[in-house]
Design a protein around this motif. Structure first.
Motif, PDB file in Angstrom:
ATOM      1  N   PHE A 426      40.768  24.833  27.370  1.00  0.00           N
ATOM      2  CA  PHE A 426      40.042  23.849  26.577  1.00  0.00           C
ATOM      3  C   PHE A 426      38.528  24.070  26.668  1.00  0.00           C
ATOM      4  O   PHE A 426      37.842  24.120  25.655  1.00  0.00           O
ATOM      5  N   ARG A 427      38.034  24.177  27.851  1.00  0.00           N
ATOM      6  CA  ARG A 427      36.606  24.461  28.001  1.00  0.00           C
ATOM      7  C   ARG A 427      36.388  25.968  27.896  1.00  0.00           C
ATOM      8  O   ARG A 427      36.195  26.663  28.881  1.00  0.00           O
ATOM      9  N   PHE A 428      36.451  26.475  26.685  1.00  0.00           N
ATOM     10  CA  PHE A 428      36.413  27.908  26.454  1.00  0.00           C
ATOM     11  C   PHE A 428      35.086  28.530  26.849  1.00  0.00           C
ATOM     12  O   PHE A 428      34.957  29.754  26.949  1.00  0.00           O
ATOM     13  N   TRP A 429      34.045  27.708  27.020  1.00  0.00           N
ATOM     14  CA  TRP A 429      32.748  28.254  27.410  1.00  0.00           C
ATOM     15  C   TRP A 429      32.677  28.490  28.934  1.00  0.00           C
ATOM     16  O   TRP A 429      31.706  29.031  29.433  1.00  0.00           O
ATOM     17  N   GLU A 430      33.717  28.076  29.652  1.00  0.00           N
ATOM     18  CA  GLU A 430      33.794  28.320  31.082  1.00  0.00           C
ATOM     19  C   GLU A 430      34.885  29.350  31.368  1.00  0.00           C
ATOM     20  O   GLU A 430      35.792  29.555  30.568  1.00  0.00           O
ATOM     21  N   GLU A 431      34.761  29.995  32.517  1.00  0.00           N
ATOM     22  CA  GLU A 431      35.721  31.035  32.884  1.00  0.00           C
ATOM     23  C   GLU A 431      36.434  30.664  34.180  1.00  0.00           C
ATOM     24  O   GLU A 431      35.914  29.909  35.000  1.00  0.00           O
ATOM     25  N   ARG A 432      37.611  31.198  34.331  1.00  0.00           N
ATOM     26  CA  ARG A 432      38.360  31.029  35.571  1.00  0.00           C
ATOM     27  C   ARG A 432      38.923  32.394  35.972  1.00  0.00           C
ATOM     28  O   ARG A 432      39.093  33.292  35.130  1.00  0.00           O
ATOM     29  N   THR A 433      39.171  32.548  37.249  1.00  0.00           N
ATOM     30  CA  THR A 433      39.669  33.820  37.776  1.00  0.00           C
ATOM     31  C   THR A 433      41.173  33.728  37.996  1.00  0.00           C
ATOM     32  O   THR A 433      41.659  32.786  38.643  1.00  0.00           O
ATOM     33  N   VAL A 434      41.889  34.679  37.448  1.00  0.00           N
ATOM     34  CA  VAL A 434      43.347  34.726  37.619  1.00  0.00           C
ATOM     35  C   VAL A 434      43.715  36.028  38.328  1.00  0.00           C
ATOM     36  O   VAL A 434      43.073  37.062  38.138  1.00  0.00           O
ATOM     37  N   LYS A 435      44.734  35.950  39.154  1.00  0.00           N
ATOM     38  CA  LYS A 435      45.212  37.136  39.847  1.00  0.00           C
ATOM     39  C   LYS A 435      46.156  37.925  38.949  1.00  0.00           C
ATOM     40  O   LYS A 435      47.011  37.348  38.281  1.00  0.00           O
ATOM     41  N   LEU A 436      45.977  39.231  38.968  1.00  0.00           N
ATOM     42  CA  LEU A 436      46.831  40.112  38.178  1.00  0.00           C
ATOM     43  C   LEU A 436      47.925  40.697  39.056  1.00  0.00           C
ATOM     44  O   LEU A 436      47.849  40.668  40.288  1.00  0.00           O
ATOM     45  N   ARG A 437      48.944  41.213  38.427  1.00  0.00           N
ATOM     46  CA  ARG A 437      50.014  41.869  39.169  1.00  0.00           C
ATOM     47  C   ARG A 437      49.468  43.131  39.822  1.00  0.00           C
ATOM     48  O   ARG A 437      48.544  43.780  39.311  1.00  0.00           O
ATOM     49  N   LEU A 438      50.013  43.446  40.976  1.00  0.00           N
ATOM     50  CA  LEU A 438      49.553  44.613  41.715  1.00  0.00           C
ATOM     51  C   LEU A 438      49.721  45.893  40.903  1.00  0.00           C
ATOM     52  O   LEU A 438      48.873  46.781  40.940  1.00  0.00           O
ATOM     53  N   ILE A 439      50.800  45.977  40.137  1.00  0.00           N
ATOM     54  CA  ILE A 439      51.096  47.180  39.352  1.00  0.00           C
ATOM     55  C   ILE A 439      51.145  46.804  37.884  1.00  0.00           C
ATOM     56  O   ILE A 439      51.894  45.904  37.483  1.00  0.00           O
ATOM     57  N   ASP A 440      50.339  47.490  37.074  1.00  0.00           N
ATOM     58  CA  ASP A 440      50.378  47.240  35.631  1.00  0.00           C
ATOM     59  C   ASP A 440      51.225  48.310  34.949  1.00  0.00           C
ATOM     60  O   ASP A 440      51.733  49.243  35.584  1.00  0.00           O
ATOM     61  N   ASN A 441      51.372  48.176  33.638  1.00  0.00           N
ATOM     62  CA  ASN A 441      52.245  49.094  32.890  1.00  0.00           C
ATOM     63  C   ASN A 441      51.761  50.536  32.965  1.00  0.00           C
ATOM     64  O   ASN A 441      52.562  51.470  33.105  1.00  0.00           O
ATOM     65  N   ASP A 442      50.450  50.727  32.869  1.00  0.00           N
ATOM     66  CA  ASP A 442      49.919  52.090  32.923  1.00  0.00           C
ATOM     67  C   ASP A 442      50.224  52.764  34.250  1.00  0.00           C
ATOM     68  O   ASP A 442      50.511  53.968  34.302  1.00  0.00           O
ATOM     69  N   GLU A 443      50.169  52.003  35.343  1.00  0.00           N
ATOM     70  CA  GLU A 443      50.445  52.577  36.659  1.00  0.00           C
ATOM     71  C   GLU A 443      51.916  52.959  36.792  1.00  0.00           C
ATOM     72  O   GLU A 443      52.245  54.003  37.384  1.00  0.00           O
TER      73      GLU A 443
END
Length: 547
Positions: A426-443
């Motif tokens: 909702f507050r698109f002008w603010e950012e939040r940090t999200v954790k990503l998966r250890l292994i992505d598709n490219d890896e």
């Protein structure tokens, strides 16, 4: 005229050198890391990333590091290594072998998945690989729009797969094959992802434990012969054993302003020079060789670990007889004599004594009596060398101090969670940090593509690149700093010089008196000046002569 010139110039830790596990564990952790090759090479001075032909085959830094170290230390007909004082080099290499074994086990499983779901559906596999290779090129050439372009490429492949699955252009067996030709690689990707994630978690756990200083066993089953005919395992065990013996070599190399390779630069130097005269009442003095005085000084230096005051002995005193060869500052390799004077990497005692007694004014190898202290859990290596020179009836005794501080902070880095900043809902002008998966598709794709070539490391390096190590190579000297930035280390270096100088001075006076030489007018009368000058020593760059 007499003159006195004084200018300040493991997995199983070795019991004679004191604890030295911190640096060993930190360097060992690199074998398990999963950062990119470019990131690791950019942070570690002297290492270079060798580019390959295809981005999909590129190794990560841990893979490239392990292969480079194993090849450099255990490869056939390799060049000598620079000693790494304060480290257990065998344990570091064993961790590289253990990491390789973990990855090899993973690659065997991935190869099975690749054959069943990839090779049998080769046309579909090539289409998917082409899409990922195109994404890699777009990311390299146009990083700003790489995500958008990559999404378009994958969307086209997904659309093609759906079209073939719903309405293949042929019937019968061919039609059935076309329905699954682009779907089977997706199933293979799902299975490969589970294998890759499981292995990555294991490698990261080992990385974290070593970086935190915890003991992690390096299991190397390939170095244990199963029977008398297992020559491969016996050969590997012999090569690992040579690493231990090579670290104890008594042949060192002086590389100009770099100092003694493996021991660091000179930070201080003290000279005791005077003409030899018979003692009062003596017509002549007893003849002697430099080696005789060296042995006397060596005995006094070995007693530094003993003190009449409780808890004041210097721990871990190592006194060694070194033969030092000179190499250029920019030399990219070192060598050791290969004649009858050598026993493997160690020069025989009689040859060392001959060099100590030899007139060195004309050049050639020189003898150094080295006293070494390894402190701060292996982070600080202090070396004091004594040289005894007789020229024109003049005795010249030089004591020089060398220091090698902590290794690069890169080795102590711990694994970090992969994160990404995104806009809030909702507050698109603010950012939040999200954790990503250890292994992505490219890896997943990268490892699945590399897996079938695990038995062909040369071809894999040609396809994906590798890591270049600095030469002359040693596990420590290239990546070690000076101790002067740490108060306690600097204090140790300065404080250790005083008992070393006192021991050398006491031994010299005793030796001269035993050989009917004057000590009152020459050496003994200047003892006060020696002590006063030593108390004012400060570290400076002796080898650059800029004091």
């Amino acid at each position: 005229m007499t003159t006195l010139d004084m200018t300040p110039g493991a997995q199983i830790p070795r019991t004679d050198a004191g604890p030295q596990t911190a640096g060993t564990q930190a360097i060992s952790s690199v074998a398990y890391r999963d950062i990119t090759l470019e990131e690791g090479a950019g942070k570690l001075a002297g290492t270079t990333a060798k580019k390959g032909r295809f981005a999909l085959f590129a190794p990560n830094f841990g893979e490239a590091w392990s292969k480079a170290l194993i090849s450099r230390t255990l490869g056939g007909d390799r060049k000598p290594l620079v000693p790494s004082f304060g480290l257990d080099t065998r344990q570091i290499v064993e961790h590289c072998l253990a990491a390789e074994e973990i990855r090899t086990t993973r690659d065997r499983q991935l190869s099975t998945v690749s054959v069943v779901t990839g090779l049998l559906c080769l046309p579909g596999t090539l289409v998917w690989l082409g899409a990922f290779q195109l994404r890699a090129w777009l990311r390299r050439d146009n990083p700003k729009n790489a995500a958008a372009y990559g999404a378009v490429v994958l969307a086209l492949v997904v659309g093609l797969a759906a079209l073939l699955a719903i309405k293949p252009p042929a019937g019968g067996i061919l039609g059935l094959y076309l329905r699954v030709v682009l779907l089977a690689p997706v199933i293979g990707w799902f299975l490969a992802r589970r294998i890759v994630e499981r292995t990555a978690a294991d490698l990261r756990a080992r990385w974290l434990s070593l970086a935190e200083g915890n003991a992690v066993a390096a299991t190397v089953p390939m170095a244990v012969p199963r029977d008398d005919l297992d020559k491969k395992a016996a050969d590997l065990r012999a090569k690992l054993g040579r690493l231990d013996s090579e670290q104890e070599t008594n042949v060192q190399h002086y590389a100009g302003p770099k100092g003694i390779l493996g021991a660091g630069r000179r930070w201080g130097e003290w000279k005791l020079i005077d003409t030899l005269r018979p003692a009062e009442g003596q017509i002549d003095f007893r003849q002697f060789h430099p080696w005789d005085l060296v042995r006397k000084i060596s005995g006094h230096l070995k007693s530094l670990g003993i003190s009449e005051v409780a808890n004041s002995g210097m721990p871990g005193v190592r006194v060694k007889q070194w033969v030092v060869l000179e190499v250029g500052e920019s030399a990219d390799e070192i060598s050791r004599p290969g004649n009858a004077d050598m026993d493997g990497d160690h020069m025989r005692d009689f040859a060392v004594q001959a060099i100590a007694d030899k007139q060195t004014f004309a050049g050639g190898p020189r003898h150094y009596l080295a006293t070494q202290f390894i402190t701060h859990d292996g982070k600080l290596v202090l070396t004091f060398t004594v040289t005894v020179v007789l020229l024109a009836n003049t005795l010249n005794i030089t004591v020089a101090g060398y220091a090698l501080g902590p290794i690069d902070g890169f080795f102590g880095d711990k694994p970090k969670d992969k994160e990404k900043s995104v806009a809030k809902t909702f507050r698109f002008w603010e950012e939040r940090t999200v954790k990503l998966r250890l292994i992505d598709n490219d890896e997943v794709v990268r490892q699945a593509v590399r897996a079938p070539f695990y038995r062909m490391p040369g071809l894999l390096s040609w396809l994906g690149g590798g890591l270049g190590l600095p030469e002359p190579f040693g596990f420590r000297h290239t990546w070690a700093g000076q101790p002067w930035g740490t108060r306690t280390m600097a204090d140790n270096a300065l404080n250790a010089s005083h008992p070393v100088l006192a021991a050398v001075h006491t031994a010299t006076l005793e030796f001269l008196a035993e050989h009917d030489l004057d000590t009152e007018r020459a050496f003994k009368g200047r003892a006060a000046g020696l002590k006063a000058e030593a108390q004012g020593n400060r570290p400076f760059k002796v080898d650059q002569y800029d004091a």
